[in-house]
Structure formats: structure tokens, C-alpha cells
Motif scaffolding. Structure first.
Motif, PDB file in Angstrom:
ATOM      1  N   VAL A 179       0.593  -1.312   0.046  1.00  0.00           N
ATOM      2  CA  VAL A 179      -0.114  -0.143  -0.001  1.00  0.00           C
ATOM      3  C   VAL A 179       0.807   1.219  -0.055  1.00  0.00           C
ATOM      4  N   HIS A 180       1.980   1.029   0.222  1.00  0.00           N
ATOM      5  CA  HIS A 180       2.998   2.352   0.465  1.00  0.00           C
ATOM      6  C   HIS A 180       3.557   2.527  -0.893  1.00  0.00           C
ATOM      7  N   LEU A 181       3.671   1.624  -1.678  1.00  0.00           N
ATOM      8  CA  LEU A 181       4.431   1.660  -3.015  1.00  0.00           C
ATOM      9  C   LEU A 181       3.913   2.780  -3.909  1.00  0.00           C
ATOM     10  N   PRO A 182       2.251   2.612  -4.151  1.00  0.00           N
ATOM     11  CA  PRO A 182       1.693   3.623  -4.925  1.00  0.00           C
ATOM     12  C   PRO A 182       1.692   5.022  -4.282  1.00  0.00           C
ATOM     13  N   ILE A 183       1.801   5.085  -2.933  1.00  0.00           N
ATOM     14  CA  ILE A 183       1.749   6.515  -2.382  1.00  0.00           C
ATOM     15  C   ILE A 183       3.302   6.829  -2.761  1.00  0.00           C
ATOM     16  N   ALA A 184       4.486   6.090  -2.712  1.00  0.00           N
ATOM     17  CA  ALA A 184       5.829   6.642  -3.116  1.00  0.00           C
ATOM     18  C   ALA A 184       6.016   6.893  -4.575  1.00  0.00           C
ATOM     19  N   GLY A 185       5.194   6.270  -5.383  1.00  0.00           N
ATOM     20  CA  GLY A 185       4.957   6.325  -6.897  1.00  0.00           C
ATOM     21  C   GLY A 185       4.185   7.585  -7.326  1.00  0.00           C
ATOM     22  N   LEU A 186       3.312   7.805  -6.497  1.00  0.00           N
ATOM     23  CA  LEU A 186       2.418   9.066  -6.852  1.00  0.00           C
ATOM     24  C   LEU A 186       3.232  10.353  -6.614  1.00  0.00           C
ATOM     25  N   ALA A 187       4.170  10.142  -5.600  1.00  0.00           N
ATOM     26  CA  ALA A 187       4.890  11.362  -5.259  1.00  0.00           C
ATOM     27  C   ALA A 187       5.975  11.521  -5.970  1.00  0.00           C
ATOM     28  N   LEU A 188       6.463  10.708  -6.812  1.00  0.00           N
ATOM     29  CA  LEU A 188       7.899  10.540  -7.366  1.00  0.00           C
ATOM     30  C   LEU A 188       7.413  10.838  -9.134  1.00  0.00           C
ATOM     31  N   ILE A 189       6.764   9.774  -9.677  1.00  0.00           N
ATOM     32  CA  ILE A 189       6.382   9.784 -11.017  1.00  0.00           C
ATOM     33  C   ILE A 189       5.983  10.975 -11.742  1.00  0.00           C
ATOM     34  N   PRO A 190       4.765  11.839 -11.148  1.00  0.00           N
ATOM     35  CA  PRO A 190       4.581  13.111 -11.680  1.00  0.00           C
ATOM     36  C   PRO A 190       5.456  14.030 -11.774  1.00  0.00           C
ATOM     37  N   ALA A 191       6.465  14.010 -10.329  1.00  0.00           N
ATOM     38  CA  ALA A 191       7.401  14.897 -10.696  1.00  0.00           C
ATOM     39  C   ALA A 191       8.272  14.920 -11.708  1.00  0.00           C
ATOM     40  N   LEU A 192       8.545  13.460 -12.160  1.00  0.00           N
ATOM     41  CA  LEU A 192       9.498  13.187 -13.216  1.00  0.00           C
ATOM     42  C   LEU A 192       8.870  13.593 -14.457  1.00  0.00           C
ATOM     43  N   LEU A 193       7.601  13.429 -14.633  1.00  0.00           N
ATOM     44  CA  LEU A 193       6.843  13.944 -15.945  1.00  0.00           C
ATOM     45  C   LEU A 193       6.504  15.270 -15.973  1.00  0.00           C
ATOM     46  N   GLY A 194       6.912  15.991 -14.935  1.00  0.00           N
ATOM     47  CA  GLY A 194       6.544  17.532 -15.165  1.00  0.00           C
ATOM     48  C   GLY A 194       5.235  17.702 -14.821  1.00  0.00           C
ATOM     49  N   TRP A 195       4.334  17.066 -14.010  1.00  0.00           N
ATOM     50  CA  TRP A 195       3.060  17.175 -13.933  1.00  0.00           C
ATOM     51  C   TRP A 195       2.995  18.058 -12.442  1.00  0.00           C
ATOM     52  N   PRO A 196       1.937  18.455 -12.135  1.00  0.00           N
ATOM     53  CA  PRO A 196       1.765  19.255 -10.829  1.00  0.00           C
ATOM     54  C   PRO A 196       1.959  18.284  -9.409  1.00  0.00           C
ATOM     55  N   GLN A 197       2.504  18.655  -8.442  1.00  0.00           N
ATOM     56  CA  GLN A 197       2.331  17.967  -7.231  1.00  0.00           C
ATOM     57  C   GLN A 197       0.868  17.505  -6.983  1.00  0.00           C
ATOM     58  N   LEU A 198       0.724  16.088  -6.827  1.00  0.00           N
ATOM     59  CA  LEU A 198      -0.574  15.931  -6.687  1.00  0.00           C
ATOM     60  C   LEU A 198      -0.915  15.127  -5.247  1.00  0.00           C
ATOM     61  N   ILE A 199       0.123  15.002  -4.474  1.00  0.00           N
ATOM     62  CA  ILE A 199       0.041  14.445  -2.977  1.00  0.00           C
ATOM     63  C   ILE A 199       1.219  15.266  -2.050  1.00  0.00           C
ATOM     64  N   GLY A 200       0.567  15.685  -0.996  1.00  0.00           N
ATOM     65  CA  GLY A 200       1.485  16.211   0.108  1.00  0.00           C
ATOM     66  C   GLY A 200       1.173  15.799   1.270  1.00  0.00           C
ATOM     67  N   PRO A 201       1.768  16.663   2.302  1.00  0.00           N
ATOM     68  CA  PRO A 201       1.743  15.909   3.739  1.00  0.00           C
ATOM     69  C   PRO A 201       0.283  15.592   4.291  1.00  0.00           C
ATOM     70  N   LEU A 202      -0.504  16.680   3.887  1.00  0.00           N
ATOM     71  CA  LEU A 202      -2.023  16.385   4.241  1.00  0.00           C
ATOM     72  C   LEU A 202      -2.751  15.308   3.824  1.00  0.00           C
ATOM     73  N   GLN A 203      -2.221  14.965   2.238  1.00  0.00           N
ATOM     74  CA  GLN A 203      -2.958  13.818   1.717  1.00  0.00           C
ATOM     75  C   GLN A 203      -2.426  12.497   2.326  1.00  0.00           C
ATOM     76  N   VAL A 204      -1.104  12.573   2.508  1.00  0.00           N
ATOM     77  CA  VAL A 204      -0.279  11.453   2.970  1.00  0.00           C
ATOM     78  C   VAL A 204      -0.834  11.013   4.399  1.00  0.00           C
ATOM     79  N   VAL A 205      -1.148  12.151   5.447  1.00  0.00           N
ATOM     80  CA  VAL A 205      -1.752  11.838   6.454  1.00  0.00           C
ATOM     81  C   VAL A 205      -3.027  11.078   6.491  1.00  0.00           C
ATOM     82  N   VAL A 206      -3.963  11.668   5.668  1.00  0.00           N
ATOM     83  CA  VAL A 206      -5.454  11.013   5.602  1.00  0.00           C
ATOM     84  C   VAL A 206      -5.108   9.370   5.184  1.00  0.00           C
ATOM     85  N   LEU A 207      -4.138   9.236   3.954  1.00  0.00           N
ATOM     86  CA  LEU A 207      -3.711   7.937   3.666  1.00  0.00           C
ATOM     87  C   LEU A 207      -3.354   6.974   4.710  1.00  0.00           C
TER      88      LEU A 207
END
Length: 211
Positions: free
Chosen positions: A4-32
Motif C-alpha cells: 500500500v505504500h508503493l503507490p503512495i511513493a510512486g504518486l509522489a515521484l512519477i508526476p514530478a519526473l513527468l513535469g506534472w503538478p504535485q498531486l500528493i502532499g503531507p496532508l494527503q499522506v496523513v489521510v492515507l
């Protein structure tokens, strides 16, 4: 927990590598994390023993509890869960969704995917079999709590705004459900190929002919 933590890490890393906006931050991680940790405790602590537990071969004394096979299986589950989130985002971006809506789609898909991962990891049996035949009081609690959380995130404006999320339509929710659950179901179907083999039936002693 690895899965369950692998997709969280991927969502934090892959969009940044693709130049997408940041879609997950500290508040979202706390909710998860508020979903993952209690849900894991509720589900697995109340899970009955697997019906095939006495058919498993004994573990070697030198074997670690967390083996390479366990790690690879966890990574496979985590990767397909991330694939569901990535598919959701790719479709949303192609449709011109706003950044806030993309963040909502990603978060809800992660919650749904994490729920599917937890349920799929309950036992060696396929998910449909476990839901039908294995009674666990924690499962309806988990499903109800997860659906309530998704409702709060999507339909309560103060909470939605505090997490920088956007509104979602019913079609958006259907997309998150499909992309979050279906990949896990696909991998869950492979369980039949990795279930522990049963012990062979010991040979029966032959009767000694009477003299």
C-alpha cells in the motif's frame, strides 16, 4: 504495508519526473495513513485462520519470516495499484481535468486501491472466495469507514478545500472505483498459482497376510 505504500511513493515521484503538478502532499499522506494503519490492524487481527493452514509445508528454521517471494508478491500488488492510480490521472489529464480534480481523483483512487489491497491480502484464497466464505467482522467496518471517508473528502466542501481537492462527478467516482479495484482483482486471480501445495497423502500400510 509494503504494497500500500508503493503507490503512495510512486504518486509522489512519477508526476514530478513527468513535469506534472504535485498531486500528493503531507496532508494527503496523513489521510492515507489514517486509513492504512487502523484498517490493517482491524482486518488482520480479526481474520480467522486460513482453512488450508494445516496443509502448508513447515517453514525451515533458517528461513526469514519476510522472504524474497513475499517481497516480490508485495511489489507486484503495489505496482498494479499504482498502475490504477496512474491510469486515472492519465485519463483525467487527457480530459482536461483541473489540478484540484486530479488531486481528488488520485487520492480517492489510492484509498480504493488500498482497500482492495487489504482485502486481497487477507488470505491465500481468491478475494471473491474470502469475501463469501470467510467471516471477518472487520471487513464491513473497513468498507463502511472507507466509503464514509471518500464521501467526506468529495462532498463536504470545507474538508475538500482544506486538502486542496476538487469536486468529483459520479462518472469520476466510477473511474476511481474501476482503476483502483480492477488491477488488484487481476493480480488476485493469480493466487491459485502461488498457493502452498498440500502435503501428499501418506502411503497406507498394506495388510500383512495372516499365516
Amino acid at each position: 504495508l509494503v504494497s500500500v505504500h508503493l503507490p503512495i511513493a510512486g504518486l509522489a515521484l512519477i508526476p514530478a519526473l513527468l513535469g506534472w503538478p504535485q498531486l500528493i502532499g503531507p496532508l494527503q499522506v496523513v489521510v492515507l495513513e489514517l486509513v492504512i494503519d487502523p484498517a490493517s490492524s482491524i482486518v488482520f487481527e480479526l481474520e480467522p485462520a486460513d482453512e488450508r493452514v494445516m496443509e502448508r509445508r513447515p517453514r525451515k528454521a533458517s528461513e526469514h519470516i519476510f522472504t524474497r517471494t513475499h517481497l516480490l508478491w508485495s511489489l507486484a500488488l503495489g505496482l498494479v495499484a499504482f498502475a490504477g492510480v496512474f491510469t486515472t490521472l492519465a485519463l483525467a489529464r487527457a480530459d482536461g481535468a483541473s489540478e484540484a480534480s486530479q488531486r481528488s481523483l488520485a487520492l480517492v483512487t489510492l484509498v480504493v486501491g488500498n482497500l482492495a489491497l487489504l482485502l486481497a491480502s487477507r488470505s491465500d484464497a481468491p478475494l471473491w472466495h474470502a469475501l463469501r466464505h470467510r467471516k471477518n467482522r472487520g471487513v464491513p467496518i473497513l468498507i463502511g469507514a472507507t466509503l464514509s471517508l471518500v464521501g467526506l473528502l468529495v462532498f463536504v466542501p470545507p474538508i475538500r478545500d482544506a486538502l486542496s481537492l476538487g469536486p468529483l462527478s459520479l462518472s469520476d467516482l466510477a473511474l476511481t472505483l474501476a482503476c483502483g479495484v480492477l488491477p488488484v482483482f487481476a493480480v488476485d486471480a493469480l493466487k491459485s498459482f502461488r498457493r502452498a501445495p498440500a502435503h501428499p497423502t501418506p502411503p497406507q500400510p498394506t495388510a500383512t497376510p495372516s499365516r
